[in-house]
Design an enzyme around this catalytic site. Structure first.
Site, PDB file in Angstrom:
ATOM      1  N   LYS A 164      46.256  37.584  43.701  1.00 46.32           N
ATOM      2  CA  LYS A 164      46.264  38.387  42.477  1.00 46.32           C
ATOM      3  C   LYS A 164      47.424  39.398  42.509  1.00 46.32           C
ATOM      4  O   LYS A 164      47.987  39.662  43.588  1.00 46.32           O
ATOM      5  CB  LYS A 164      44.916  39.099  42.306  1.00 46.32           C
TER       6      LYS A 164
ATOM      7  N   TYR B  20      64.796  68.254  42.534  1.00 46.82           N
ATOM      8  CA  TYR B  20      63.986  69.007  41.557  1.00 46.82           C
ATOM      9  C   TYR B  20      63.130  70.055  42.254  1.00 46.82           C
ATOM     10  O   TYR B  20      62.516  69.791  43.291  1.00 46.82           O
ATOM     11  CB  TYR B  20      63.044  68.061  40.810  1.00 46.82           C
TER      12      TYR B  20
HETATM   13  C1  LIG Z   1      40.952  41.316  46.211  1.00 49.25           C
HETATM   14  C2  LIG Z   1      39.789  40.480  46.581  1.00 49.25           C
HETATM   15  C3  LIG Z   1      39.827  39.709  47.752  1.00 49.25           C
HETATM   16  C4  LIG Z   1      40.921  39.852  48.797  1.00 49.25           C
HETATM   17  O1  LIG Z   1      40.658  41.043  49.508  1.00 49.25           O
HETATM   18  P1  LIG Z   1      41.580  41.546  50.721  1.00 49.25           P
HETATM   19  O2  LIG Z   1      40.908  42.789  51.174  1.00 49.25           O
HETATM   20  O3  LIG Z   1      42.928  41.805  50.127  1.00 49.25           O
HETATM   21  O4  LIG Z   1      41.604  40.477  51.740  1.00 49.25           O
HETATM   22  C5  LIG Z   1      38.779  38.825  47.976  1.00 49.25           C
HETATM   23  N1  LIG Z   1      37.740  38.731  47.107  1.00 49.25           N
HETATM   24  C6  LIG Z   1      37.656  39.502  45.995  1.00 49.25           C
HETATM   25  C7  LIG Z   1      36.467  39.355  45.102  1.00 49.25           C
HETATM   26  C8  LIG Z   1      38.667  40.401  45.701  1.00 49.25           C
HETATM   27  O5  LIG Z   1      38.570  41.179  44.612  1.00 49.25           O
END
Ligand SMILES: *Cc1c(COP(=O)(O)O)cnc(C)c1O
Length: 349
Positions: free
Chosen positions: A35, A244
């Site tokens: 993702k 800044y």
């Molecule tokens: C993001 C996610 C993962 C992966 O998790 P990591 O901690 O990055 O390994 C797996 N399952 C779900 C439902 C997620 O939202």
């Protein structure tokens, strides 16, 4: 070119996937969670490298990400959508051959009405109170869902990065109670859950962050180098302020390099006067505030004037930056700028 370069080592990512795969038994498949543009590293090249390494199942958050992933991978690998079946997604789910993880009765209805013959999975809530059906909902919908032949039942741990947290065992007990005897393949562990041990692995694991060698997968290989071009170097006298708000004032005469990247690139403003950049093995402190497109760095101790300085590399990982910024590696990675030129190396086999 003032555009910074993010180099992604696909061999390191493939090696991390294999290492995570080896942590579970033969009967457990290892997926990859890609993702948010593969956590900022570039969806298509990372997906192709992982498919070459042996990954056959992938997860994304959104159907749109799933369609992009399908375009990269072609037909064959299973692509699951964690947000399930949202209104308006039916055509995309069918066209890209996606498998929605249904999260609610509404999503079940939507799936069964619009795509009655298409594959689906089910997400259960065992303690995150975020996605998935709660026990009562699942109880009501299970007969019709199980009759439809789900490909997977999954749930997600809230505290997997804390091995001693009793929440892990509590969620495991709940997941077992909800799913025992269904005969449907099950998935419970992301990166943290893989590290918790075999009773968390079930039929399929779903590592994301561990693919990049970030916490909680401490034994992983770091996969990222981020090089920021130096736009300008100047000598300043003692007493001169930088940036800044004049938050840093030189105590002695020194040299300041201005590098091209800033908070608009995900290098958070909380890194002001807090992070290091690296010239090879030599650390150079950020001085003054991080601004939108630029960061100022004290290089008075260097003999030469580098043409770039590294923000990520062997001496400083996304986790190190996260510690300096007061956040987590996940946030540093997924904020990696769209402006960076991404250079993918390795991944050939
Ligand atoms: C993001 C996610 C993962 C992966 O998790 P990591 O901690 O990055 O390994 C797996 N399952 C779900 C439902 C997620 O939202």
């Amino acid at each position: 070119m003032a555009c910074a370069t993010l180099t992604i080592d696909l061999d390191a990512i493939a090696a991390n996937w294999r290492a995570l795969d080896r942590m579970s038994g033969e009967a457990t498949q290892t997926a990859a969670v890609l993702k948010a543009d593969a956590y900022g590293t570039g969806l298509a090249p990372v997906a192709i490298a992982l498919a070459r390494a042996g990954a056959r199942r992938f997860f994304v958050a959104l159907a749109e990400e799933g369609a992009d992933l399908r375009a990269a991978l072609g037909p064959g690998p299973q692509i699951s959508v964690l947000s399930g079946h949202m209104a308006g997604d039916a055509a995309l789910i069918a066209a890209a051959d996606l498998t929605p993880m249904l999260n609610s009765i509404d999503q079940v209805t939507r799936q069964f009405e619009s795509l009655p013959d298409r594959p689906f999975g089910v997400q259960l809530d065992t303690g995150m109170s975020r996605l998935g059906m709660a026990a009562a909902e699942w109880e009501a919908a299970a007969p019709i869902l199980l009759a439809g032949g789900p490909e997977l039942i999954l749930s997600h741990l809230a505290c997997a990065d804390e091995p001693d947290n009793p929440m892990n065992a509590a969620q495991l007990a709940e997941f077992l109670a909800l799913t025992e005897g269904t005969g449907v393949p099950r998935s419970f562990a992301a990166t943290g859950g893989i590290l918790l041990g075999p009773e968390y692995h079930f039929d399929l694991t779903r590592p994301g962050i561990g693919l990049y060698g970030a916490r909680p997968f401490a034994d992983g290989q770091a996969a990222l180098t981020l090089s920021l071009p130096v736009v300008q170097t100047r000598e300043i006298a003692a007493g001169t302020s930088v940036g800044y708000g004049r938050t840093w004032i030189a105590a002695t005469p020194t040299r300041i390099a201005t590098v091209s990247a800033g908070y608009a690139d995900g290098l958070l403003r909380t890194l002001s006067n807090a992070a290091l950049l690296w010239h090879g093995d030599r650390p150079c402190p950020v001085v003054g505030r991080v601004s939108m497109d630029l960061i100022t760095v004290d290089i008075g101790h260097l003999d030469d004037s580098p043409d770039h300085l590294d923000m990520l590399g062997p001496h400083q990982t996304a986790d190190d930056l996260a510690d300096a910024a007061g956040t987590i590696g996940y946030e540093i990675m997924t904020a990696l700028s769209a402006r960076y030129a991404r250079r993918h190396v390795g991944g050939g086999a």
